[in-house]
Write a protein that holds these residues in place. Structure first.
Motif, PDB file in Angstrom:
ATOM      1  N   ARG A  85      20.805   9.858 -18.538  1.00  0.00           N
ATOM      2  CA  ARG A  85      19.499   9.557 -17.944  1.00  0.00           C
ATOM      3  C   ARG A  85      19.561   9.631 -16.422  1.00  0.00           C
ATOM      4  NH1 ARG A  85      16.098   5.980 -15.770  1.00  0.00           N
ATOM      5  NH2 ARG A  85      13.974   5.910 -16.580  1.00  0.00           N
ATOM      6  N   THR A 115      17.583  12.165 -14.005  1.00  0.00           N
ATOM      7  CA  THR A 115      16.749  11.651 -12.932  1.00  0.00           C
ATOM      8  C   THR A 115      17.104  12.285 -11.600  1.00  0.00           C
ATOM      9  OG1 THR A 115      16.518   9.552 -14.055  1.00  0.00           O
ATOM     10  CG2 THR A 115      16.029   9.566 -11.724  1.00  0.00           C
ATOM     11  N   THR A 134       9.176   7.583  -7.614  1.00  0.00           N
ATOM     12  CA  THR A 134       8.979   6.896  -8.886  1.00  0.00           C
ATOM     13  C   THR A 134       9.806   7.517  -9.999  1.00  0.00           C
ATOM     14  OG1 THR A 134       6.994   8.243  -9.283  1.00  0.00           O
ATOM     15  CG2 THR A 134       6.687   6.073  -8.262  1.00  0.00           C
ATOM     16  N   CYS A 139      12.916   7.855  -9.906  1.00  0.00           N
ATOM     17  CA  CYS A 139      14.102   6.993  -9.989  1.00  0.00           C
ATOM     18  C   CYS A 139      13.734   5.515 -10.036  1.00  0.00           C
ATOM     19  CB  CYS A 139      15.012   7.220  -8.779  1.00  0.00           C
ATOM     20  SG  CYS A 139      15.966   8.739  -8.847  1.00  0.00           S
ATOM     21  N   HIS A 140      12.751   5.122  -9.221  1.00  0.00           N
ATOM     22  CA  HIS A 140      12.446   3.703  -9.056  1.00  0.00           C
ATOM     23  C   HIS A 140      11.411   3.195 -10.046  1.00  0.00           C
ATOM     24  CE1 HIS A 140      14.795   3.028  -5.395  1.00  0.00           C
ATOM     25  NE2 HIS A 140      14.498   4.276  -5.095  1.00  0.00           N
ATOM     26  N   GLY A 141      11.002   4.031 -10.975  1.00  0.00           N
ATOM     27  CA  GLY A 141      10.097   3.590 -12.024  1.00  0.00           C
ATOM     28  C   GLY A 141       8.637   3.694 -11.623  1.00  0.00           C
ATOM     29  N   LYS A 142       7.765   3.604 -12.611  1.00  0.00           N
ATOM     30  CA  LYS A 142       6.327   3.676 -12.391  1.00  0.00           C
ATOM     31  C   LYS A 142       5.901   2.651 -11.348  1.00  0.00           C
ATOM     32  CE  LYS A 142       1.919   3.392 -14.874  1.00  0.00           C
ATOM     33  NZ  LYS A 142       1.281   3.116 -16.191  1.00  0.00           N
ATOM     34  N   ARG A 193       8.424  -0.006  -9.811  1.00  0.00           N
ATOM     35  CA  ARG A 193       8.735  -1.286 -10.468  1.00  0.00           C
ATOM     36  C   ARG A 193      10.223  -1.482 -10.734  1.00  0.00           C
ATOM     37  NH1 ARG A 193       4.270  -3.187 -14.281  1.00  0.00           N
ATOM     38  NH2 ARG A 193       2.390  -2.081 -13.642  1.00  0.00           N
ATOM     39  N   THR A 215      13.916   0.299 -12.706  1.00  0.00           N
ATOM     40  CA  THR A 215      14.239   0.774 -14.050  1.00  0.00           C
ATOM     41  C   THR A 215      15.359  -0.089 -14.623  1.00  0.00           C
ATOM     42  OG1 THR A 215      16.005   2.302 -13.421  1.00  0.00           O
ATOM     43  CG2 THR A 215      13.735   3.115 -13.226  1.00  0.00           C
ATOM     44  N   PRO A 216      15.602   0.013 -15.919  1.00  0.00           N
ATOM     45  CA  PRO A 216      16.667  -0.792 -16.539  1.00  0.00           C
ATOM     46  C   PRO A 216      18.076  -0.335 -16.156  1.00  0.00           C
ATOM     47  CG  PRO A 216      15.038  -0.071 -18.175  1.00  0.00           C
ATOM     48  CD  PRO A 216      14.781   0.706 -16.925  1.00  0.00           C
ATOM     49  N   ASP A 217      18.215   0.791 -15.470  1.00  0.00           N
ATOM     50  CA  ASP A 217      19.545   1.323 -15.183  1.00  0.00           C
ATOM     51  C   ASP A 217      20.372   0.401 -14.292  1.00  0.00           C
ATOM     52  OD1 ASP A 217      19.354   3.703 -16.673  1.00  0.00           O
ATOM     53  OD2 ASP A 217      18.151   4.609 -15.110  1.00  0.00           O
ATOM     54  N   ARG A 246      13.687  -2.179  -7.431  1.00  0.00           N
ATOM     55  CA  ARG A 246      12.235  -2.259  -7.244  1.00  0.00           C
ATOM     56  C   ARG A 246      11.908  -2.053  -5.773  1.00  0.00           C
ATOM     57  NH1 ARG A 246       8.040  -5.545  -9.855  1.00  0.00           N
ATOM     58  NH2 ARG A 246       6.355  -5.980  -8.388  1.00  0.00           N
TER      59      ARG A 246
END
Length: 237
Positions: free
Chosen positions: A5, A9, A42, A44-47, A50, A52-54, A59
């Motif tokens: 993943r 990314t 986003t 890498c850093h999520g929507k 926010r 990511t679980p990685d 955030r």
């Protein structure tokens, strides 16, 4: 080898960096255009930034604009080392980076519940003591002296410490200690982490990551600090 993943990314970031460079020359007053401009962020850093679980992509939503801007500049100018970020930001101007920082700083999205720490109570107690009280014998100030009593940060340039993965906190404190991460002089975090042991860093990261984020979670104003900052820090007025 990096997990699949993360490798995917990073490939996305490198592809989107070309788009970001092209967008840098375009008008910047289009709100919908901003979504496209920050697509590489986003990824890498999520929507909405926010996280990511990685665990290694923190955030960025709601962080103080000054802090986010300084980190973007630090990556671009080589004070922070992460090749995909440097490649992404290499040709972007200060003004462009400031707009990105202000965009993410303006977002207010909920935090997930904290992760279970999974460490001994004695380790967590050690981390709590350093965060809340520091260690005067080693000239280590409490984290709350700079980051605020609620640890949500201090506007405009001091970040919050809550709502971040333990792995990320551990890696960044470790990077400062080993000289892999730098900030504008005087680099106060480099001075502080030099006085911490690896056990201290593990404890602090674990305790912080286990704390719930208060509501509201925005950074407080400098006037809310009960005492002056314990030392000079670059980028902090």
């Amino acid at each position: 080898m990096l997990p699949t993943r993360i490798r995917t990314t990073l490939a996305t970031v490198l592809a989107l960096s070309c788009l970001s460079a092209a967008q840098a020359a375009a008008p910047t007053d289009d709100p919908q255009g901003m979504t496209t401009r920050v697509a590489a962020c986003t990824a890498c850093h999520g929507k909405q930034g926010r996280a990511t679980p990685d665990g290694y992509f923190p955030r960025i939503a709601g962080k103080p604009a000054g802090y986010l801007y300084h980190q973007l500049v630090n990556f671009r100018d080589g004070r922070r080392q992460y090749r995909p970020m440097t490649h992404l930001l290499d040709h972007l101007s200060d003004d462009y980076l400031r707009e990105i920082a202000e965009h993410f700083a303006s977002l207010e999205v909920p935090y997930p519940p904290p992760a279970t720490p999974g460490l001994a109570a004695t380790v967590l107690a050690q981390g709590k003591a350093l965060v809340l009280k520091g260690d005067a014998a080693r000239e280590v100030p409490a984290c709350v002296r700079c980051h605020g009593d609620a640890m949500t940060g201090v506007a405009p340039a001091i970040p919050g410490l809550l709502g971040l993965p333990r792995d990320y906190l551990n890696s960044q404190l470790g990077a400062w200690k080993t000289g892999q991460r730098h900030a504008a002089a005087p680099d106060c975090m480099a001075k502080i982490t030099a006085r911490l042991t690896s056990t201290d860093i593990t404890a602090v990261a674990a305790w912080l990551a286990a704390q719930p984020v208060p509501v509201p979670s925005k950074a407080v104003e400098r006037s809310a600090l009960a005492q002056p900052l314990p030392m000079d820090c670059g980028g902090v007025q």
